[in-house]
Write a protein that holds these residues in place. Structure first.
Motif, mmCIF file in Angstrom:
data_model
loop_
_atom_site.group_PDB
_atom_site.id
_atom_site.type_symbol
_atom_site.label_atom_id
_atom_site.label_comp_id
_atom_site.label_asym_id
_atom_site.label_seq_id
_atom_site.Cartn_x
_atom_site.Cartn_y
_atom_site.Cartn_z
ATOM 1 N N ARG A 159 36.894 33.566 45.952
ATOM 2 C CA ARG A 159 36.275 32.592 44.756
ATOM 3 C C ARG A 159 35.513 33.379 43.843
ATOM 4 N NH1 ARG A 159 35.544 29.627 48.786
ATOM 5 N NH2 ARG A 159 33.692 29.751 49.032
ATOM 6 N N ILE A 160 34.512 33.956 43.452
ATOM 7 C CA ILE A 160 34.173 34.775 42.747
ATOM 8 C C ILE A 160 34.596 35.745 42.001
ATOM 9 C CG2 ILE A 160 31.865 36.530 42.658
ATOM 10 C CD1 ILE A 160 30.367 34.796 44.995
ATOM 11 N N LEU A 161 35.874 36.562 42.251
ATOM 12 C CA LEU A 161 36.025 37.597 42.239
ATOM 13 C C LEU A 161 37.708 36.893 40.594
ATOM 14 C CD1 LEU A 161 36.838 40.393 44.699
ATOM 15 C CD2 LEU A 161 35.941 40.519 42.212
ATOM 16 N N ALA A 162 38.308 35.807 41.751
ATOM 17 C CA ALA A 162 39.050 34.413 40.618
ATOM 18 C C ALA A 162 38.623 33.703 39.333
ATOM 19 C CB ALA A 162 39.688 34.018 41.660
ATOM 20 N N LEU A 163 36.667 33.666 40.089
ATOM 21 C CA LEU A 163 36.722 32.626 38.347
ATOM 22 C C LEU A 163 36.605 33.893 37.563
ATOM 23 C CD1 LEU A 163 35.591 30.276 37.858
ATOM 24 C CD2 LEU A 163 33.038 30.963 38.772
ATOM 25 N N SER A 164 35.382 34.494 38.013
ATOM 26 C CA SER A 164 35.417 35.976 36.701
ATOM 27 C C SER A 164 36.131 36.584 36.260
ATOM 28 C CB SER A 164 34.576 37.035 38.129
ATOM 29 O OG SER A 164 34.499 37.118 38.367
ATOM 30 N N THR A 165 37.017 37.336 36.768
ATOM 31 C CA THR A 165 39.099 38.055 36.309
ATOM 32 C C THR A 165 38.826 36.834 35.567
ATOM 33 O OG1 THR A 165 39.057 37.633 38.447
ATOM 34 C CG2 THR A 165 38.075 39.827 38.385
ATOM 35 N N GLY A 166 38.957 35.609 35.706
ATOM 36 C CA GLY A 166 40.053 35.241 34.812
ATOM 37 C C GLY A 166 39.719 34.516 33.667
ATOM 38 N N PHE A 167 38.718 35.504 33.036
ATOM 39 C CA PHE A 167 38.148 35.494 31.822
ATOM 40 C C PHE A 167 38.251 37.173 31.194
ATOM 41 C CE2 PHE A 167 34.915 32.016 33.922
ATOM 42 C CZ PHE A 167 35.020 30.899 33.200
#
Length: 181
Positions: free
Chosen positions: A94-102
């Motif tokens: 979840r952290i990766l999906a959220l952060s890399t989505g930017f």
């Protein structure tokens, strides 16, 4: 355990006794009964809250949070979030999906940077934020005196998975850029 409240002519307010020469009308008796039941209910709630104030605080907080999030996340947002995968891998994902989505937004905000430089700077920025977040989370957990054993191990494992995931994301994202060049 509720305390019983009794009604009798002696419990009639002084102004009611004077107005009715000591007699209580059915309307006054009904009003007094209602008031007594309100007082009794309030007392039992207060007594219950004194027995377990943390449960009352928890329930009030969860209810308020759910109400605040309902428009965006639907009903019972807190309970739904609690039912998700909270393992180190699930949390890292979840952290990766959220952060890399930017990344795309970051590139749009820095149009003067080449893609490789933007990616490198973006990953460095994300890593700094994640390191700060983990540092703060550890501080909070330590302050609550729960940072130990499995919790500390899970925090460390989650951190490792996030950092590894960011490195893999950077390598995967840089690869097509290198092929296009």
């Amino acid at each position: 355990m509720a305390n019983s409240v009794s009604l009798n002519a002696k419990s009639v307010p002084a102004d009611a006794r004077v107005a009715n020469q000591g007699e209580v009308t059915p309307t006054q008796r009904a009003k007094m009964a209602l008031n007594a039941s309100i007082v009794q209910a309030s007392a039992s709630i207060s007594i219950g809250a004194a027995d377990d104030p943390q449960a009352l605080l928890y329930k009030t907080a969860i209810t308020s949070i759910n109400e605040a999030l309902q428009a965006e996340l639907g009903e019972n947002a807190v309970q739904n979030a609690a039912s998700q995968d909270n393992s180190p891998q699930g949390t890292a994902d979840r952290i990766l999906a959220l952060s890399t989505g930017f990344l795309d937004s970051y590139k749009k905000q820095h149009p003067d940077m080449e893609d490789s430089a933007a990616l490198e700077k973006f990953i460095a920025t994300i890593k700094d934020g994640i390191e700060q977040g983990f540092k703060e989370a550890r501080g909070i957990l330590k302050g609550l005196d729960v940072l130990g054993g499995d919790i500390a191990g899970n925090v460390d494992k989650t951190y490792e998975l996030v950092m590894k995931g960011l490195d893999e994301f950077a390598a995967k994202t840089a690869q097509p850029q290198a092929e296009n060049a």
